[in-house]
Scaffold this motif. Sequence first.
Motif, PDB file in Angstrom:
ATOM      1  N   TYR A  48       0.811  -1.219   0.000  1.00 34.98           N
ATOM      2  CA  TYR A  48       0.000   0.000   0.000  1.00 34.98           C
ATOM      3  C   TYR A  48       0.844   1.269   0.000  1.00 34.98           C
ATOM      4  O   TYR A  48       0.316   2.373  -0.090  1.00 34.98           O
TER       5      TYR A  48
ATOM      6  N   ILE B  78      -6.976   0.821  -1.903  1.00 31.13           N
ATOM      7  CA  ILE B  78      -7.621   0.192  -0.747  1.00 31.13           C
ATOM      8  C   ILE B  78      -8.406  -1.038  -1.188  1.00 31.13           C
ATOM      9  O   ILE B  78      -8.380  -2.086  -0.524  1.00 31.13           O
TER      10      ILE B  78
ATOM     11  N   CYS C 262      -7.777  -4.765   0.244  1.00 35.06           N
ATOM     12  CA  CYS C 262      -8.874  -5.548   0.812  1.00 35.06           C
ATOM     13  C   CYS C 262      -8.990  -6.904   0.129  1.00 35.06           C
ATOM     14  O   CYS C 262      -9.276  -7.921   0.787  1.00 35.06           O
TER      15      CYS C 262
ATOM     16  N   ILE D 281      -3.210  -1.339   8.037  1.00 34.97           N
ATOM     17  CA  ILE D 281      -3.864  -0.187   8.667  1.00 34.97           C
ATOM     18  C   ILE D 281      -2.826   0.843   9.081  1.00 34.97           C
ATOM     19  O   ILE D 281      -2.977   2.046   8.847  1.00 34.97           O
TER      20      ILE D 281
ATOM     21  N   ALA E  56      -1.330   2.598   6.098  1.00 31.48           N
ATOM     22  CA  ALA E  56      -2.260   3.606   5.592  1.00 31.48           C
ATOM     23  C   ALA E  56      -2.234   4.866   6.457  1.00 31.48           C
ATOM     24  O   ALA E  56      -2.308   5.987   5.942  1.00 31.48           O
TER      25      ALA E  56
ATOM     26  N   THR F 179      -8.629   7.566   8.294  1.00 32.68           N
ATOM     27  CA  THR F 179      -7.888   6.360   7.940  1.00 32.68           C
ATOM     28  C   THR F 179      -8.137   5.184   8.872  1.00 32.68           C
ATOM     29  O   THR F 179      -8.636   4.143   8.452  1.00 32.68           O
TER      30      THR F 179
ATOM     31  N   VAL G  68     -10.410   2.156   7.358  1.00 41.54           N
ATOM     32  CA  VAL G  68      -9.535   1.102   6.839  1.00 41.54           C
ATOM     33  C   VAL G  68      -9.625  -0.141   7.719  1.00 41.54           C
ATOM     34  O   VAL G  68      -9.674  -1.269   7.216  1.00 41.54           O
TER      35      VAL G  68
END
Length: 389
Positions: A51, A63, A67, A89, A92, A232, A236
């Motif tokens: 990411y 995202i 996922c 997470i 991000a 976020t 997320v």
Amino acid sequence: MSQTDFSSITELAHNLGKNIIRPAAADVDQHARFPQEAFNAFKEHKLLSCYVPLEFGGMGLSISEVCKLCEIFGNYCASTAMIFAMHQIQVACIAHHCQSSEFFQQFLRDLVSKQYLLASATTELGIGGDLRSSICFLDAKGHEFNLEKQAPVISYGVAADFIMVTCRRNAEASASDQLQVLVDKKFTHMEQLSDWDTLGFRGTCSAGFKIASTGHTQQIQPEPFGDILAKTMHPVSHLVWGSLWLGLAQDAVNQARASVRAAMRKNPSTPPVSALRLTEVDEQLFSMRAGLQVAIDEYQQKLASNDPSVFSDFAFSIRINNVKLRCSELVVKIVGDALSIVGIMGYKNNTPNSLARHLRDAYGAALMVNNDRIRTHNSTMQIMVRDSQ
């Protein structure tokens, strides 16, 4: 990233799942150990930086794509998928909020090259699971800081290289005036407060720790934690968790389908009653996937807007909470119904069709940020939401 490129990544993810993650899953579960072989493979293929934006050397996945990887890994081992999701997470939280920090921009580059594993310490003894309150505080003198926190849970804390810690801005700050600090494990003392002998998600190794760390003030994220949480961490978290629970549910349905096929082969002229039950459980899986995908798409659109104000929408927060609520409860229902289809061979441990680990892991989903707490938050926000047109 092009669809062709991402297809090769999903193919890699499935190969790792079949050849590395699933073969180790039972042992990871039985011994409540960190899935080291899986994360060695993730680091080898630089998936821990998937990411990280392209400008910092990462894969630049969306995202939605992250996922999808969480869902794939959830097919093979929910604990492994959960650790991967929790790490993303934290990535991000840095990637979305590092624009004004040369330190965090360089950290992302280092994450790509060194494949650091990031954990978090958000909850705290004395406040329960309220992420918007902290007792601990940052003690900064000049450019150096000390930070101590008693965290009831730090998932895979022993295996992590860095830990993102929430705390009050200083000793005089209110409980909700919070910062997030990236602490380096090399400069952190960890005293274990509790063990992790649980029903499910055993491989996450989520023991409690008292941590004491020192560092440079450049390790403080430049934006307030409240903004990081709204844009976020909150969305997320629920989207990647929901995705791995979807993968867990999908594997249970796959097991149920294999059981129905086996029954059909024994008596091809008469469809078994379990075929009807399979249809019903597949409908539930469809609903779970559809609700999750709608939320993922909405969040992706909000990120693309580059408008921070869109994340203060109460209706959006409720919808994100609903993802967690529905997915965490549907996964239990789907796995349980799949177990009734598979029967005794799914109830047994150590069989090719065992769903025992799936069911134990599924029950943990509603307890991570307890669903009653989330519904209480939703009930407050519902009053403030404008009526839909």
